[in-house]
Motif scaffolding. Structure first.
Motif, PDB file in Angstrom:
ATOM      1  N   ILE A 293      46.347  35.145  31.148  1.00 18.09           N
ATOM      2  CA  ILE A 293      45.650  35.831  32.300  1.00 18.09           C
ATOM      3  C   ILE A 293      46.304  35.505  33.788  1.00 18.09           C
ATOM      4  N   LYS A 294      46.618  36.461  34.450  1.00 23.55           N
ATOM      5  CA  LYS A 294      47.056  36.386  36.017  1.00 23.55           C
ATOM      6  C   LYS A 294      46.094  36.568  36.742  1.00 23.55           C
ATOM      7  N   ALA A 295      45.063  37.132  36.720  1.00 25.25           N
ATOM      8  CA  ALA A 295      43.913  37.293  37.541  1.00 25.25           C
ATOM      9  C   ALA A 295      42.647  37.664  36.926  1.00 25.25           C
ATOM     10  N   MET A 296      41.172  37.253  37.568  1.00 23.15           N
ATOM     11  CA  MET A 296      39.989  37.777  37.027  1.00 23.15           C
ATOM     12  C   MET A 296      39.461  38.163  38.549  1.00 23.15           C
ATOM     13  N   ASN A 297      38.894  39.517  38.523  1.00 25.74           N
ATOM     14  CA  ASN A 297      38.523  39.850  39.843  1.00 25.74           C
ATOM     15  C   ASN A 297      37.215  40.651  39.814  1.00 25.74           C
ATOM     16  N   TRP A 298      36.646  40.688  40.884  1.00 23.12           N
ATOM     17  CA  TRP A 298      35.375  41.788  41.130  1.00 23.12           C
ATOM     18  C   TRP A 298      35.558  42.852  41.894  1.00 23.12           C
TER      19      TRP A 298
ATOM     20  N   ALA B  21      35.890  40.208  45.354  1.00 26.67           N
ATOM     21  CA  ALA B  21      36.588  38.746  45.181  1.00 26.67           C
ATOM     22  C   ALA B  21      37.723  38.806  44.142  1.00 26.67           C
ATOM     23  N   VAL B  22      38.774  38.345  44.657  1.00 24.85           N
ATOM     24  CA  VAL B  22      39.980  38.298  43.727  1.00 24.85           C
ATOM     25  C   VAL B  22      40.422  36.783  43.609  1.00 24.85           C
ATOM     26  N   MET B  23      40.493  36.308  42.328  1.00 32.45           N
ATOM     27  CA  MET B  23      40.621  35.138  41.898  1.00 32.45           C
ATOM     28  C   MET B  23      42.046  35.044  41.023  1.00 32.45           C
ATOM     29  N   PRO B  24      43.135  34.815  41.389  1.00 28.95           N
ATOM     30  CA  PRO B  24      44.645  34.769  40.797  1.00 28.95           C
ATOM     31  C   PRO B  24      44.481  33.632  40.255  1.00 28.95           C
ATOM     32  N   SER B  25      45.192  33.363  39.075  1.00 33.22           N
ATOM     33  CA  SER B  25      45.259  32.006  38.040  1.00 33.22           C
ATOM     34  C   SER B  25      46.138  31.205  38.952  1.00 33.22           C
ATOM     35  N   ALA B  26      47.213  31.571  39.991  1.00 36.67           N
ATOM     36  CA  ALA B  26      47.805  30.897  40.780  1.00 36.67           C
ATOM     37  C   ALA B  26      47.747  31.319  42.031  1.00 36.67           C
ATOM     38  N   GLY B  27      47.226  30.596  42.781  1.00 34.78           N
ATOM     39  CA  GLY B  27      47.063  31.222  44.265  1.00 34.78           C
ATOM     40  C   GLY B  27      45.689  30.929  44.824  1.00 34.78           C
ATOM     41  N   SER B  28      45.557  31.547  46.065  1.00 31.62           N
ATOM     42  CA  SER B  28      44.063  31.335  46.820  1.00 31.62           C
ATOM     43  C   SER B  28      43.173  32.390  46.331  1.00 31.62           C
TER      44      SER B  28
ATOM     45  N   ARG C 235      28.470  34.436  51.325  1.00 33.86           N
ATOM     46  CA  ARG C 235      27.775  34.833  50.510  1.00 33.86           C
ATOM     47  C   ARG C 235      27.931  34.705  49.150  1.00 33.86           C
ATOM     48  N   PHE C 236      29.187  35.217  48.928  1.00 35.99           N
ATOM     49  CA  PHE C 236      29.390  35.203  47.430  1.00 35.99           C
ATOM     50  C   PHE C 236      30.657  34.230  46.906  1.00 35.99           C
ATOM     51  N   THR C 237      30.666  33.747  45.868  1.00 38.28           N
ATOM     52  CA  THR C 237      31.397  32.823  45.352  1.00 38.28           C
ATOM     53  C   THR C 237      31.747  33.145  43.949  1.00 38.28           C
ATOM     54  N   ILE C 238      33.015  33.334  43.847  1.00 39.47           N
ATOM     55  CA  ILE C 238      33.813  33.456  42.476  1.00 39.47           C
ATOM     56  C   ILE C 238      34.288  32.460  41.749  1.00 39.47           C
ATOM     57  N   SER C 239      33.955  32.359  40.281  1.00 38.50           N
ATOM     58  CA  SER C 239      34.517  31.129  39.812  1.00 38.50           C
ATOM     59  C   SER C 239      34.828  31.443  38.398  1.00 38.50           C
ATOM     60  N   ARG C 240      35.604  30.550  37.502  1.00 31.17           N
ATOM     61  CA  ARG C 240      36.030  31.100  36.391  1.00 31.17           C
ATOM     62  C   ARG C 240      35.882  29.930  35.510  1.00 31.17           C
ATOM     63  N   ASP C 241      35.661  30.190  34.208  1.00 32.25           N
ATOM     64  CA  ASP C 241      35.443  29.252  33.127  1.00 32.25           C
ATOM     65  C   ASP C 241      36.858  29.727  32.079  1.00 32.25           C
ATOM     66  N   ASN C 242      38.032  28.734  32.380  1.00 30.48           N
ATOM     67  CA  ASN C 242      39.249  29.371  31.605  1.00 30.48           C
ATOM     68  C   ASN C 242      39.184  29.193  30.115  1.00 30.48           C
ATOM     69  N   ALA C 243      38.330  28.277  29.574  1.00 29.44           N
ATOM     70  CA  ALA C 243      38.268  28.048  28.285  1.00 29.44           C
ATOM     71  C   ALA C 243      37.617  29.320  27.540  1.00 29.44           C
ATOM     72  N   LYS C 244      36.723  29.818  28.456  1.00 23.70           N
ATOM     73  CA  LYS C 244      36.010  30.728  27.862  1.00 23.70           C
ATOM     74  C   LYS C 244      36.611  32.490  28.175  1.00 23.70           C
ATOM     75  N   ASN C 245      37.531  32.339  29.075  1.00 23.08           N
ATOM     76  CA  ASN C 245      38.084  33.632  29.790  1.00 23.08           C
ATOM     77  C   ASN C 245      36.897  34.373  30.276  1.00 23.08           C
ATOM     78  N   THR C 246      36.075  33.800  31.023  1.00 20.40           N
ATOM     79  CA  THR C 246      34.945  34.227  31.727  1.00 20.40           C
ATOM     80  C   THR C 246      35.036  33.928  33.223  1.00 20.40           C
TER      81      THR C 246
ATOM     82  N   ARG D 137      43.499  41.004  34.999  1.00 16.99           N
ATOM     83  CA  ARG D 137      45.164  41.485  34.790  1.00 16.99           C
ATOM     84  C   ARG D 137      45.760  40.170  34.133  1.00 16.99           C
ATOM     85  N   ALA D 138      46.385  40.788  33.189  1.00 13.40           N
ATOM     86  CA  ALA D 138      47.169  39.906  32.184  1.00 13.40           C
ATOM     87  C   ALA D 138      48.506  40.095  31.817  1.00 13.40           C
ATOM     88  N   GLY D 139      49.365  39.260  31.131  1.00 13.89           N
ATOM     89  CA  GLY D 139      50.529  39.532  30.481  1.00 13.89           C
ATOM     90  C   GLY D 139      51.645  39.228  31.641  1.00 13.89           C
TER      91      GLY D 139
END
Length: 118
Positions: free
Chosen positions: A31-36, A49-56, A66-77, A98-100
């Motif tokens: 997974i390269k990024a998980m976004n909303w 909100a954009v959350m790359p696996s590497a980067g800001s 007002r909004f906060t994005i967060s990730r649980d990598n173990a659950k791909n969530t 985004r993945a691959g």
């Protein structure tokens, strides 16, 4: 094949909060990024909100602080905590994965409706 499923939308009064969730499953590799994103009525879909696996992580100006994005990598969530919601936040919220190794996987959920109204 990657499946993306959002949940957590609904009707909330101005000033209220909601938490959206997005779970990715299937043939997920690197997974390269998980976004909303969101599509407001009558407008184009835009990144929230954009959350790359590497980067800001980055946010649309309209939702910063007002909004906060967060990730649980173990659950791909990925989650989107939305506080102090405003009527302008109304729209359909979509999760994007985004993945691959070459970012070739570009998977979208069906969206979840968020309505902010009194």
């Amino acid at each position: 094949q990657v499946q993306v499923v959002e949940s957590g939308g609904g009707l909330v009064q101005p000033g209220g909060s909601l938490r959206l969730s997005c779970a990715a499953s299937g043939s997920i590799f690197s997974i390269k990024a998980m976004n909303w994103y969101r599509r407001a009525p009558g407008k184009e879909r835009e990144p929230v909100a954009v959350m790359p696996s590497a980067g800001s992580t980055s946010y649309a100006d309209s939702v910063k602080d007002r909004f906060t994005i967060s990730r649980d990598n173990a659950k791909n969530t990925v989650y989107l905590q939305m506080n102090n919601l405003k009527p302008g936040d109304t729209g359909v919220y979509y999760c994007n994965v985004r993945a691959g190794s070459d970012w070739s996987v570009d998977a979208w959920g069906q969206g979840t409706q968020v309505t902010v109204s009194s």
